[in-house]
Write a protein that holds these residues in place. Structure first.
Motif, PDB file in Angstrom:
ATOM      1  N   ARG A 131       0.815  -1.226   0.000  1.00 29.51           N
ATOM      2  CA  ARG A 131       0.000   0.000   0.000  1.00 29.51           C
ATOM      3  C   ARG A 131       0.852   1.281   0.000  1.00 29.51           C
ATOM      4  NH1 ARG A 131      -3.071  -3.590  -1.029  1.00 29.51           N
ATOM      5  NH2 ARG A 131      -5.268  -3.725  -0.428  1.00 29.51           N
ATOM      6  N   PHE A 132       1.980   1.212  -0.669  1.00 26.73           N
ATOM      7  CA  PHE A 132       2.770   2.409  -0.921  1.00 26.73           C
ATOM      8  C   PHE A 132       3.676   2.165  -2.115  1.00 26.73           C
ATOM      9  CE2 PHE A 132       6.318   5.280  -0.869  1.00 26.73           C
ATOM     10  CZ  PHE A 132       5.767   6.491  -0.474  1.00 26.73           C
ATOM     11  N   GLY A 133       3.624   3.084  -3.049  1.00 27.56           N
ATOM     12  CA  GLY A 133       4.525   3.013  -4.198  1.00 27.56           C
ATOM     13  C   GLY A 133       4.539   4.334  -4.934  1.00 27.56           C
ATOM     14  N   ARG A 134       5.703   4.741  -5.339  1.00 27.09           N
ATOM     15  CA  ARG A 134       5.851   5.959  -6.125  1.00 27.09           C
ATOM     16  C   ARG A 134       6.735   5.649  -7.327  1.00 27.09           C
ATOM     17  NH1 ARG A 134       2.274   6.899  -3.207  1.00 27.09           N
ATOM     18  NH2 ARG A 134       2.054   8.580  -1.659  1.00 27.09           N
ATOM     19  N   ILE A 135       6.182   5.838  -8.509  1.00 29.76           N
ATOM     20  CA  ILE A 135       6.918   5.614  -9.757  1.00 29.76           C
ATOM     21  C   ILE A 135       6.978   6.928 -10.514  1.00 29.76           C
ATOM     22  CG2 ILE A 135       6.938   4.395 -11.961  1.00 29.76           C
ATOM     23  CD1 ILE A 135       5.408   2.104 -10.497  1.00 29.76           C
ATOM     24  N   VAL A 136       8.177   7.365 -10.823  1.00 28.74           N
ATOM     25  CA  VAL A 136       8.381   8.599 -11.579  1.00 28.74           C
ATOM     26  C   VAL A 136       9.209   8.266 -12.808  1.00 28.74           C
ATOM     27  CG1 VAL A 136       9.334  10.927 -11.567  1.00 28.74           C
ATOM     28  CG2 VAL A 136       8.290  10.008  -9.487  1.00 28.74           C
ATOM     29  N   ASN A 137       8.680   8.602 -13.961  1.00 26.22           N
ATOM     30  CA  ASN A 137       9.387   8.368 -15.213  1.00 26.22           C
ATOM     31  C   ASN A 137       9.947   9.693 -15.730  1.00 26.22           C
ATOM     32  OD1 ASN A 137       8.413   5.524 -15.477  1.00 26.22           O
ATOM     33  ND2 ASN A 137       6.444   6.586 -15.607  1.00 26.22           N
ATOM     34  N   ILE A 138      11.249   9.745 -15.925  1.00 23.80           N
ATOM     35  CA  ILE A 138      11.857  10.937 -16.510  1.00 23.80           C
ATOM     36  C   ILE A 138      11.740  10.798 -18.025  1.00 23.80           C
ATOM     37  CG2 ILE A 138      13.943  12.315 -16.749  1.00 23.80           C
ATOM     38  CD1 ILE A 138      14.859  11.246 -14.039  1.00 23.80           C
ATOM     39  N   THR A 139      10.889  11.617 -18.624  1.00 20.27           N
ATOM     40  CA  THR A 139      10.713  11.545 -20.079  1.00 20.27           C
ATOM     41  C   THR A 139      11.372  12.770 -20.705  1.00 20.27           C
ATOM     42  OG1 THR A 139       8.480  12.534 -19.966  1.00 20.27           O
ATOM     43  CG2 THR A 139       8.643  10.128 -19.855  1.00 20.27           C
ATOM     44  N   SER A 140      10.620  13.656 -21.305  1.00 19.44           N
ATOM     45  CA  SER A 140      11.226  14.829 -21.941  1.00 19.44           C
ATOM     46  C   SER A 140      10.149  15.822 -22.329  1.00 19.44           C
ATOM     47  CB  SER A 140      12.004  14.410 -23.195  1.00 19.44           C
ATOM     48  OG  SER A 140      12.423  15.542 -23.928  1.00 19.44           O
ATOM     49  N   ALA A 141      10.522  17.088 -22.346  1.00 21.86           N
ATOM     50  CA  ALA A 141       9.599  18.110 -22.835  1.00 21.86           C
ATOM     51  C   ALA A 141       9.242  17.865 -24.290  1.00 21.86           C
ATOM     52  CB  ALA A 141      10.217  19.494 -22.678  1.00 21.86           C
ATOM     53  N   SER A 142      10.060  17.092 -24.993  1.00 25.76           N
ATOM     54  CA  SER A 142       9.789  16.803 -26.403  1.00 25.76           C
ATOM     55  C   SER A 142       8.544  15.942 -26.589  1.00 25.76           C
ATOM     56  CB  SER A 142      10.998  16.120 -27.058  1.00 25.76           C
ATOM     57  OG  SER A 142      11.176  14.808 -26.559  1.00 25.76           O
ATOM     58  N   VAL A 143       8.038  15.340 -25.513  1.00 28.21           N
ATOM     59  CA  VAL A 143       6.764  14.613 -25.593  1.00 28.21           C
ATOM     60  C   VAL A 143       5.645  15.583 -25.962  1.00 28.21           C
ATOM     61  CG1 VAL A 143       5.046  13.343 -24.255  1.00 28.21           C
ATOM     62  CG2 VAL A 143       7.469  12.774 -24.043  1.00 28.21           C
ATOM     63  N   LYS A 144       5.729  16.810 -25.443  1.00 30.32           N
ATOM     64  CA  LYS A 144       4.724  17.829 -25.746  1.00 30.32           C
ATOM     65  C   LYS A 144       5.120  18.698 -26.936  1.00 30.32           C
ATOM     66  CE  LYS A 144       2.606  18.554 -21.201  1.00 30.32           C
ATOM     67  NZ  LYS A 144       1.204  18.501 -21.626  1.00 30.32           N
ATOM     68  N   MET A 145       6.424  18.892 -27.124  1.00 30.26           N
ATOM     69  CA  MET A 145       6.907  19.782 -28.161  1.00 30.26           C
ATOM     70  C   MET A 145       8.058  19.094 -28.894  1.00 30.26           C
ATOM     71  SD  MET A 145       8.124  23.770 -27.750  1.00 30.26           S
ATOM     72  CE  MET A 145       9.447  23.342 -26.611  1.00 30.26           C
ATOM     73  N   PRO A 146       7.758  18.218 -29.840  1.00 26.32           N
ATOM     74  CA  PRO A 146       8.797  17.445 -30.522  1.00 26.32           C
ATOM     75  C   PRO A 146       9.882  18.330 -31.112  1.00 26.32           C
ATOM     76  CG  PRO A 146       6.639  16.611 -31.088  1.00 26.32           C
ATOM     77  CD  PRO A 146       6.415  17.885 -30.331  1.00 26.32           C
ATOM     78  N   LEU A 147      11.114  17.841 -31.028  1.00 22.77           N
ATOM     79  CA  LEU A 147      12.274  18.566 -31.539  1.00 22.77           C
ATOM     80  C   LEU A 147      12.838  17.838 -32.751  1.00 22.77           C
ATOM     81  CD1 LEU A 147      13.995  19.259 -28.098  1.00 22.77           C
ATOM     82  CD2 LEU A 147      12.533  20.818 -29.415  1.00 22.77           C
ATOM     83  N   THR A 148      13.177  18.577 -33.766  1.00 25.32           N
ATOM     84  CA  THR A 148      13.729  17.996 -34.987  1.00 25.32           C
ATOM     85  C   THR A 148      14.978  17.181 -34.666  1.00 25.32           C
ATOM     86  OG1 THR A 148      12.917  19.859 -36.282  1.00 25.32           O
ATOM     87  CG2 THR A 148      14.652  18.510 -37.276  1.00 25.32           C
ATOM     88  N   GLY A 149      15.018  15.975 -35.174  1.00 26.00           N
ATOM     89  CA  GLY A 149      16.160  15.105 -34.950  1.00 26.00           C
ATOM     90  C   GLY A 149      16.009  14.207 -33.743  1.00 26.00           C
ATOM     91  N   LEU A 150      15.031  14.501 -32.885  1.00 27.91           N
ATOM     92  CA  LEU A 150      14.797  13.673 -31.700  1.00 27.91           C
ATOM     93  C   LEU A 150      13.460  12.940 -31.816  1.00 27.91           C
ATOM     94  CD1 LEU A 150      16.048  16.018 -28.825  1.00 27.91           C
ATOM     95  CD2 LEU A 150      17.243  14.095 -29.894  1.00 27.91           C
ATOM     96  N   ASP A 151      13.078  12.638 -33.047  1.00 31.05           N
ATOM     97  CA  ASP A 151      11.780  12.013 -33.305  1.00 31.05           C
ATOM     98  C   ASP A 151      11.650  10.653 -32.614  1.00 31.05           C
ATOM     99  OD1 ASP A 151      11.075  14.015 -35.615  1.00 31.05           O
ATOM    100  OD2 ASP A 151      13.045  13.200 -36.091  1.00 31.05           O
ATOM    101  N   LEU A 152      12.724   9.873 -32.637  1.00 29.24           N
ATOM    102  CA  LEU A 152      12.676   8.548 -32.028  1.00 29.24           C
ATOM    103  C   LEU A 152      12.531   8.652 -30.516  1.00 29.24           C
ATOM    104  CD1 LEU A 152      12.879   5.505 -32.074  1.00 29.24           C
ATOM    105  CD2 LEU A 152      15.375   5.721 -32.296  1.00 29.24           C
ATOM    106  N   SER A 153      13.301   9.541 -29.903  1.00 26.43           N
ATOM    107  CA  SER A 153      13.194   9.752 -28.464  1.00 26.43           C
ATOM    108  C   SER A 153      11.793  10.228 -28.085  1.00 26.43           C
ATOM    109  CB  SER A 153      14.239  10.784 -28.006  1.00 26.43           C
ATOM    110  OG  SER A 153      14.103  11.072 -26.632  1.00 26.43           O
ATOM    111  N   SER A 154      11.280  11.197 -28.851  1.00 23.87           N
ATOM    112  CA  SER A 154       9.943  11.734 -28.572  1.00 23.87           C
ATOM    113  C   SER A 154       8.885  10.646 -28.708  1.00 23.87           C
ATOM    114  CB  SER A 154       9.624  12.882 -29.530  1.00 23.87           C
ATOM    115  OG  SER A 154      10.568  13.909 -29.427  1.00 23.87           O
TER     116      SER A 154
END
Length: 259
Positions: A131-154
């Motif tokens: 009854r306790f768990g915290r999961i935090v995934n570090i993703t990227s601002a590029s999920v909301k605002m894709p950056l050229t050249g980082l298409d695969l990461s996004s």
């Protein structure tokens, strides 16, 4: 503020430096036993010693590639009953999408989508039971605002975000939360490593490139990794049980949106 997680066990992936290290340090300062991870054993040992010295907490280093089953086994052997999981992994290098072959795409998706899902699969039932768990995934601002050249990461990180949206709601009633933190430009070795090549291309100095990047951020500066670590620690805290399924953008106001 006491975050209420002293004595908890945390796994922080890819944490020998950069944002992962900042998260590990923040959690250790809150009294967590922290298992850190990286591929460079020497750098990992140095980071573990430093975080332990700064925090007084127990810090264990596991040198392994977390994208492999062997690496995941080693990490979970060091923390078989993890209360906190911080998913982090380096993204694919900047590259024109036309140059990506199937092998490169699968490698990027494995590192930034499949690996965190596999780790979550292995820790989440224990969290539910306790009854306790915290999961935090570090993703990227590029999920909301894709950056050229980082298409695969996004794309891979967006896939992870969509995959976990339903999972977060499934376990919320058991005091287990899943959130994503989307960093913008933070003053890390990874950010600065790209400046020389860009400077050469533009015929300017690396510091001029840095200043141009900073000037585009409304806050007029790069983020301090410690700021990121503190946010990660709060989302991992006893006070964040009503925050789940969220994408928390931390970018100095760079993403231009009303919501």
């Amino acid at each position: 503020m006491d975050l209420g997680i002293s004595g908890r066990t945390a796994i922080v992936c890819a944490s020998s430096r950069g944002l992962g290290r900042a998260c590990a340090l923040a959690l250790a300062k809150e009294g967590c036993r922290v298992v850190i991870n990286g591929r460079d054993a020497a750098a990992l040992d140095e980071t573990a010693s430093e975080i332990s010295r700064l925090s007084g907490s127990d810090v264990v280093g596991v040198a392994a590639d977390v994208s492999t089953h062997e690496g995941q086994n080693a990490l979970l052997a060091a923390a078989p009953a993890a209360d906190i999981l911080i998913n982090n992994n380096g993204g694919p290098p900047r590259r024109d999408f036309r140059e990506l072959d199937r092998e490169a795409v699968l490698k990027g998706v494995t590192a930034n989508m499949v690996t965190p899902i596999e780790l979550i699969q292995r820790v989440i039932d224990g969290m539910v039971e306790r009854r306790f768990g915290r999961i935090v995934n570090i993703t990227s601002a590029s999920v909301k605002m894709p950056l050229t050249g980082l298409d695969l990461s996004s794309g891979a990180r967006a896939g992870l975000t969509a995959f976990l949206a339903g999972v977060a709601r499934e376990v919320a009633a058991y005091n287990v939360t899943i959130n994503n933190v989307l960093p913008g430009m933070f003053d890390t070795d990874r950010l600065r490593s790209g400046f020389p090549a860009e400077a050469k291309l533009l015929g300017v100095t690396a510091e001029e490139v840095a200043e141009r990047r900073r000037s585009h951020v409304p806050a007029k500066r790069f983020g301090d990794p410690d700021e990121f670590g503190r946010l990660c620690a709060f989302l991992s805290s006893a006070h964040a049980g009503y925050i789940t399924g969220q994408n928390v953008l931390i970018d100095g106001g760079n993403f231009p949106a009303a919501f």
